[in-house]
Scaffold this motif. Structure first.
Motif, PDB file in Angstrom:
ATOM      1  N   GLU A 105     -13.632 -28.686  36.928  1.00  0.00           N
ATOM      2  CA  GLU A 105     -14.215 -29.239  35.134  1.00  0.00           C
ATOM      3  C   GLU A 105     -15.424 -28.978  35.684  1.00  0.00           C
ATOM      4  OE1 GLU A 105     -13.804 -28.584  31.448  1.00  0.00           O
ATOM      5  OE2 GLU A 105     -11.596 -28.831  32.673  1.00  0.00           O
ATOM      6  N   GLU A 106     -15.810 -29.363  36.337  1.00  0.00           N
ATOM      7  CA  GLU A 106     -17.590 -29.345  36.538  1.00  0.00           C
ATOM      8  C   GLU A 106     -17.894 -28.317  36.445  1.00  0.00           C
ATOM      9  OE1 GLU A 106     -18.659 -33.437  38.209  1.00  0.00           O
ATOM     10  OE2 GLU A 106     -17.909 -32.550  39.865  1.00  0.00           O
ATOM     11  N   SER A 107     -17.750 -27.051  37.235  1.00  0.00           N
ATOM     12  CA  SER A 107     -17.848 -26.186  37.835  1.00  0.00           C
ATOM     13  C   SER A 107     -18.216 -25.057  37.038  1.00  0.00           C
ATOM     14  CB  SER A 107     -17.326 -25.666  39.350  1.00  0.00           C
ATOM     15  OG  SER A 107     -17.431 -25.832  40.298  1.00  0.00           O
ATOM     16  N   ARG A 108     -16.783 -25.402  35.982  1.00  0.00           N
ATOM     17  CA  ARG A 108     -17.050 -24.220  34.878  1.00  0.00           C
ATOM     18  C   ARG A 108     -17.705 -24.749  33.681  1.00  0.00           C
ATOM     19  NH1 ARG A 108     -11.213 -25.414  36.628  1.00  0.00           N
ATOM     20  NH2 ARG A 108     -10.944 -27.419  35.263  1.00  0.00           N
ATOM     21  N   ALA A 109     -18.318 -25.780  33.575  1.00  0.00           N
ATOM     22  CA  ALA A 109     -19.313 -26.736  32.772  1.00  0.00           C
ATOM     23  C   ALA A 109     -20.324 -25.857  33.371  1.00  0.00           C
ATOM     24  CB  ALA A 109     -19.179 -27.829  31.988  1.00  0.00           C
ATOM     25  N   THR A 110     -20.589 -26.009  34.001  1.00  0.00           N
ATOM     26  CA  THR A 110     -21.919 -25.665  34.978  1.00  0.00           C
ATOM     27  C   THR A 110     -22.791 -23.977  34.516  1.00  0.00           C
ATOM     28  OG1 THR A 110     -22.074 -27.109  36.634  1.00  0.00           O
ATOM     29  CG2 THR A 110     -23.438 -25.534  36.664  1.00  0.00           C
ATOM     30  N   ARG A 111     -23.011 -23.870  33.476  1.00  0.00           N
ATOM     31  CA  ARG A 111     -24.623 -22.595  33.616  1.00  0.00           C
ATOM     32  C   ARG A 111     -25.577 -22.554  34.993  1.00  0.00           C
ATOM     33  NH1 ARG A 111     -20.833 -20.438  30.447  1.00  0.00           N
ATOM     34  NH2 ARG A 111     -19.617 -22.540  31.245  1.00  0.00           N
ATOM     35  N   ALA A 112     -25.446 -21.030  34.699  1.00  0.00           N
ATOM     36  CA  ALA A 112     -26.171 -20.770  36.120  1.00  0.00           C
ATOM     37  C   ALA A 112     -26.323 -19.296  36.094  1.00  0.00           C
ATOM     38  CB  ALA A 112     -24.902 -20.368  37.784  1.00  0.00           C
ATOM     39  N   LEU A 113     -27.717 -18.693  36.621  1.00  0.00           N
ATOM     40  CA  LEU A 113     -28.769 -17.420  36.955  1.00  0.00           C
ATOM     41  C   LEU A 113     -29.256 -17.627  37.812  1.00  0.00           C
ATOM     42  CD1 LEU A 113     -30.019 -15.382  34.813  1.00  0.00           C
ATOM     43  CD2 LEU A 113     -31.581 -17.511  33.887  1.00  0.00           C
ATOM     44  N   PHE A 114     -29.083 -17.053  37.815  1.00  0.00           N
ATOM     45  CA  PHE A 114     -29.990 -16.252  39.555  1.00  0.00           C
ATOM     46  C   PHE A 114     -31.516 -15.045  39.161  1.00  0.00           C
ATOM     47  CE2 PHE A 114     -31.547 -13.914  43.415  1.00  0.00           C
ATOM     48  CZ  PHE A 114     -31.589 -14.868  43.886  1.00  0.00           C
ATOM     49  N   LEU A 165     -36.087 -14.494  27.866  1.00  0.00           N
ATOM     50  CA  LEU A 165     -35.255 -14.985  26.793  1.00  0.00           C
ATOM     51  C   LEU A 165     -34.476 -12.858  27.136  1.00  0.00           C
ATOM     52  CD1 LEU A 165     -37.807 -15.028  23.817  1.00  0.00           C
ATOM     53  CD2 LEU A 165     -35.822 -16.410  24.380  1.00  0.00           C
ATOM     54  N   GLY A 166     -35.241 -12.433  28.551  1.00  0.00           N
ATOM     55  CA  GLY A 166     -34.152 -11.349  28.475  1.00  0.00           C
ATOM     56  C   GLY A 166     -33.396 -11.671  29.556  1.00  0.00           C
ATOM     57  N   ASP A 167     -33.687 -13.474  29.813  1.00  0.00           N
ATOM     58  CA  ASP A 167     -32.232 -13.429  31.335  1.00  0.00           C
ATOM     59  C   ASP A 167     -31.671 -14.375  30.601  1.00  0.00           C
ATOM     60  OD1 ASP A 167     -34.047 -12.152  33.650  1.00  0.00           O
ATOM     61  OD2 ASP A 167     -35.220 -13.859  33.112  1.00  0.00           O
ATOM     62  N   PHE A 168     -31.886 -14.715  29.538  1.00  0.00           N
ATOM     63  CA  PHE A 168     -30.549 -15.646  29.366  1.00  0.00           C
ATOM     64  C   PHE A 168     -29.320 -14.914  29.114  1.00  0.00           C
ATOM     65  CE2 PHE A 168     -33.977 -18.534  29.102  1.00  0.00           C
ATOM     66  CZ  PHE A 168     -33.366 -19.806  29.649  1.00  0.00           C
TER      67      PHE A 168
END
Length: 365
Positions: free
Chosen positions: A83-92, A101-104
């Motif tokens: 559940e924590e993994s699914r709720a964690t937002r990620a961006l490289f 803004l263009g990355d989000f």
């Protein structure tokens, strides 16, 4: 067809760009809870991994080489609950830049990022047309020497020629949103390989209803391939996988109507594997019903399975629906379904999937 549907349907005809990350960058992780944030920061500290913690918004930035991304994300997912993994937002973000803004729009869940990092091999396989088919005979129950049809079964090919079995491909395709492209590739391979091998009996082709938006658009490549090889439409049976059917009954009916208008037949696959078998029989009115292998396994020793299967066979006989018992592995299973009126059988007792397929099958008493 509306412009919106047309654009959606183009997905099965095109492949996404692979995520190529070789250089350094930073992985930004936004944790859902303070507890999750603290757990990850402690893990990073214990491992000595270079990172920057931002407790004000429960964000952690971790410096990585792009090639390390998949393994690191797997480690993080191992430390967190599902559940924590699914709720964690990620961006490289590559290089030293801060997220803009263009990355989000690229921000996704941790499992989604993990899937994207692993999907390159499937994108390559589809782009290089390393998708093929093996064929398993479906034979007459009363005389197993008589081949009635062949079922086309998806296989992938590694660059060294080794086989990739469908479970791995389908799981990744669903997670990476590549099911549309894989389903189309499997259908086209089934038709073209059958023609190349000179198969003249009916051909059973699996299809995934959820991978088709609009039948006239999404299935036109398949219909064109069948016409191109000169295969009679009546020799093509499209199998709907019951356990994977779309919840939209009207959409499913439109698919069936399209196939029937084109002269094809329809089979309901894996009957007995789900919870809506009777509803599907009523709604779809299939030409053929395939009894799930788990229902057939050990049926001669299981009164519950036997009672359920007897009723399904009685129903099919009353409605004029042909029946196939899947997964026949023992002479006792074969004898039971034969004695209870099944029309055709399929399974390892008869022959395994192969390319080219077995052309001569034994008579089993």
């Amino acid at each position: 067809m509306s412009q919106t549907v047309s654009k959606s349907c183009e997905r099965c005809q095109t492949l996404p760009e692979k995520l190529e990350l070789e250089g350094p960058g930073r992985l930004f992780l936004w944790l859902p809870l303070g507890h999750s944030y603290g757990k990850l920061v402690r893990q990073l500290g214990d491992s000595g991994r270079q990172h920057h913690a931002m407790p004000e918004n429960r964000c952690v930035a971790v410096r990585l080489e792009g090639a390390q991304l998949s393994a690191f994300v797997a480690d993080v997912m191992g430390a967190l609950t599902g559940e924590e993994s699914r709720a964690t937002r990620a961006l490289f973000v590559e290089g030293e830049a801060e997220p803009g803004l263009g990355d989000f729009p690229r921000v996704g869940s941790l499992p989604q990022l993990f899937t994207i990092t692993r999907s390159g091999w499937l994108v390559d396989m589809l782009a290089e047309k390393r998708v093929t088919s093996h064929y398993q005979p479906i034979v007459h129950a009363k005389d197993t020497r008589q081949v009635y049809a062949y079922e086309a079964l998806l296989r992938g090919l590694e660059r060294d020629g080794s086989l990739v079995f469908p479970g791995k491909m389908l799981t990744l395709a669903r997670d990476a949103d590549l099911l549309f492209q894989l389903d189309l590739a499997a259908r086209l391979s089934a038709v073209r390989e059958a023609s190349r091998l000179g198969l003249k009996v009916p051909l059973f082709i699996n299809f995934t209803p959820t991978a088709i938006y609009d039948p006239a658009f999404c299935l036109r490549s398949t219909v064109a391939a069948i016409a191109e090889v000169g295969m009679p439409p009546s020799n093509v049976v499209f199998e709907i996988i019951e356990s994977d059917h779309t919840p939209d009954a009207n959409h499913l009916k439109s698919l069936i109507a399209y196939y029937r208008q084109a002269g094809f037949r329809v089979a309901l696959d894996d009957l007995g594997a789900g919870y809506s078998s009777l509803n599907l029989i009523h709604q779809l009115r299939p030409d053929i019903m395939k009894l799930d292998m788990e229902l057939i396994r050990g049926i001669h020793q299981d009164t519950y399975k036997a009672s359920i299967t007897e009723k399904l066979l009685e129903l099919a006989q009353k409605l004029g629906i042909l029946t196939v018992a899947e997964g026949i592995e023992t002479p006792e299973e074969l004898r039971w379904v034969r004695e209870h009126g099944v029309d055709f059988v399929q399974g390892y007792l008869i022959a395994r999937p192969a390319s080219p397929p077995v052309m001569s099958t034994p008579h089993i008493y």
